[in-house]
Design a protein around this motif. Structure first.
Motif, PDB file in Angstrom:
ATOM      1  N   UNK A  66      27.352 -35.459  15.238  1.00 35.78           N
ATOM      2  CA  UNK A  66      26.632 -36.607  15.788  1.00 35.78           C
ATOM      3  C   UNK A  66      26.793 -37.778  14.843  1.00 35.78           C
ATOM      4  N   UNK A  67      27.185 -38.921  15.408  1.00 38.04           N
ATOM      5  CA  UNK A  67      27.330 -40.127  14.603  1.00 38.04           C
ATOM      6  C   UNK A  67      26.586 -41.287  15.265  1.00 38.04           C
ATOM      7  N   UNK A  68      25.876 -42.045  14.458  1.00 38.01           N
ATOM      8  CA  UNK A  68      25.356 -43.332  14.887  1.00 38.01           C
ATOM      9  C   UNK A  68      26.559 -44.255  15.098  1.00 38.01           C
ATOM     10  N   UNK A  69      26.348 -45.395  15.748  1.00 39.12           N
ATOM     11  CA  UNK A  69      27.454 -46.320  16.001  1.00 39.12           C
ATOM     12  C   UNK A  69      27.463 -47.484  15.015  1.00 39.12           C
ATOM     13  N   UNK A  70      26.431 -48.309  15.083  1.00 37.72           N
ATOM     14  CA  UNK A  70      26.445 -49.572  14.333  1.00 37.72           C
ATOM     15  C   UNK A  70      26.224 -49.365  12.838  1.00 37.72           C
ATOM     16  N   UNK A  71      27.156 -49.871  12.057  1.00 38.46           N
ATOM     17  CA  UNK A  71      27.181 -49.752  10.604  1.00 38.46           C
ATOM     18  C   UNK A  71      27.390 -48.311  10.153  1.00 38.46           C
ATOM     19  N   UNK A  72      27.765 -47.440  11.077  1.00 34.23           N
ATOM     20  CA  UNK A  72      28.175 -46.079  10.733  1.00 34.23           C
ATOM     21  C   UNK A  72      29.647 -45.886  11.072  1.00 34.23           C
ATOM     22  N   UNK A  73      30.027 -46.197  12.317  1.00 36.00           N
ATOM     23  CA  UNK A  73      31.448 -46.147  12.666  1.00 36.00           C
ATOM     24  C   UNK A  73      31.988 -47.527  13.059  1.00 36.00           C
ATOM     25  N   UNK A  77      24.957 -43.540   5.065  1.00 39.32           N
ATOM     26  CA  UNK A  77      25.804 -44.686   4.723  1.00 39.32           C
ATOM     27  C   UNK A  77      24.951 -45.913   4.415  1.00 39.32           C
ATOM     28  N   UNK A  78      25.470 -46.842   3.606  1.00 44.26           N
ATOM     29  CA  UNK A  78      24.651 -47.974   3.157  1.00 44.26           C
ATOM     30  C   UNK A  78      24.584 -49.103   4.182  1.00 44.26           C
ATOM     31  N   UNK A  79      23.407 -49.663   4.335  1.00 44.86           N
ATOM     32  CA  UNK A  79      23.237 -50.852   5.179  1.00 44.86           C
ATOM     33  C   UNK A  79      22.153 -51.743   4.580  1.00 44.86           C
ATOM     34  N   UNK A  80      22.546 -52.708   3.743  1.00 42.87           N
ATOM     35  CA  UNK A  80      21.552 -53.610   3.160  1.00 42.87           C
ATOM     36  C   UNK A  80      21.208 -54.800   4.052  1.00 42.87           C
ATOM     37  N   UNK A  81      21.850 -54.912   5.226  1.00 41.43           N
ATOM     38  CA  UNK A  81      21.671 -56.119   6.037  1.00 41.43           C
ATOM     39  C   UNK A  81      20.498 -56.027   7.009  1.00 41.43           C
ATOM     40  N   UNK A  82      20.177 -54.822   7.490  1.00 44.27           N
ATOM     41  CA  UNK A  82      19.042 -54.663   8.398  1.00 44.27           C
ATOM     42  C   UNK A  82      18.669 -53.195   8.476  1.00 44.27           C
ATOM     43  N   UNK A  83      17.528 -52.914   9.078  1.00 42.22           N
ATOM     44  CA  UNK A  83      17.117 -51.529   9.258  1.00 42.22           C
ATOM     45  C   UNK A  83      15.614 -51.390   9.184  1.00 42.22           C
ATOM     46  N   UNK A  84      15.140 -50.192   9.499  1.00 42.76           N
ATOM     47  CA  UNK A  84      13.699 -49.965   9.514  1.00 42.76           C
ATOM     48  C   UNK A  84      13.084 -50.015   8.122  1.00 42.76           C
TER      49      UNK A  84
END
Length: 299
Positions: free
Chosen positions: A105-112, A264-271
């Motif tokens: 299972x993979x997330x889409x945005x900022x994952x793939x 995976x890293x996402x410093x731009x947005x998220x919960x």
């Protein structure tokens, strides 16, 4: 060193010349130098600038993605041949493993898929996120695959492992997302391989944008070998989106990180961001910013 020597000699010569040159008479100098014209600020500073710039330009960003997907690929066949191996949390594993086909299972945005151009537009324009602009970006179908994602997913598909994408993109973006995934070179076996926000799961009540029901749907048909995402909610439902609540959500699964769960890293947005201001988006940008400043540790 040899490239700098002539410049140094030239500088010494200029200094020597300055020491012997006659000074200009004071009468010919202007009484006051005019002040430099101020450059008007056309766009307010955006706190997301460094995060987006890092995501787009730092080689470290790409290396983290490559490292993550390569590490996962190196362990995938071991997971495949271990019939007891499962990457779903205890709340999502609702069906016995015996006889189930393997999947990842993979997330889409900022994952793939890399949506940093959309974020860059917001930084340049000084605007905050809004649904209409996000939907327009998704329909452009221009997001590129992130490093390592194509190689990993193709490797999984080649070995008979279903590749399933679970995304919180709105339902009306399903077709654009599927098209973008294919354009980026990611394997998509069909519409059933993509579970977007709004997917109806019989017997499970959707809680906001949490992905638990969709993971449970996958669990009915597959033994999940690995999960990938840039948010905690990509792996497990978060009951309380506070700093403490987020830690508790993953506490039981820390041994899985790097073996069954790949973050995976996402410093731009998220919960993680609204957790810093009590999830209160009604606050002004200035008030939200102050609460984020208050959350910083200075020692």
């Amino acid at each position: 060193m040899s490239l700098r020597l002539p410049a140094a000699l030239l500088a010494l010569g200029l200094l020597a010349g300055c020491a012997t040159a006659p000074r200009q008479p004071a009468a010919t100098l202007p009484a006051a130098m005019p002040a430099a014209a101020a450059v008007p600020a056309t766009v307010a500073a955006n706190d997301n600038l460094n995060a987006v710039a890092w995501s787009q330009t730092a080689i470290e960003h790409d290396l983290i993605y490559l490292q993550t997907f390569r590490d996962a690929q190196a362990q995938l066949l071991t997971a495949l041949h271990d019939r007891h191996w499962d990457a779903l949390g205890k709340g999502d594993r609702t069906t016995p493993l015996a006889g189930l086909k393997p999947a990842v299972i993979l997330d889409v945005d900022e994952t793939v898929l890399d949506n940093s151009p959309f974020a860059a537009r917001g930084v340049r324009g000084g605007s905050e996120y809004n649904e209409a602009e996000w939907a327009a970006w998704c329909r452009e179908e221009r997001a590129r695959a992130l490093p390592g994602a194509v190689e990993f997913t193709r490797f999984a598909a080649k070995h008979g492992i279903a590749v399933i994408y679970i995304s919180n993109r709105a339902k009306d973006l399903d077709q654009a997302t599927l098209a973008n995934l294919r354009k980026a070179g990611l394997p998509v076996s069909g519409p059933q391989a993509f579970l977007g926000l709004g997917t109806v799961v019989d017997g499970c009540e959707q809680a906001g944008s949490e992905k638990g029901c969709r993971r449970q749907l996958v669990a009915r048909h597959y033994r999940v070998l690995m999960q990938f995402g840039d948010q905690i909610g990509d792996f497990v439902d978060v009951l309380a989106n506070t700093a403490d609540g987020r830690r508790k959500a993953v506490a039981d699964y820390l041994p899985w990180v790097g073996t069954r769960w790949f973050v995976l890293p996402n410093p731009t947005y998220g919960s993680w961001e609204p957790a810093l201001f009590n999830n209160d988006w009604s606050l002004s940008p200035g008030q939200r910013r102050q609460q984020k400043l208050d959350a910083l540790r200075a020692e």
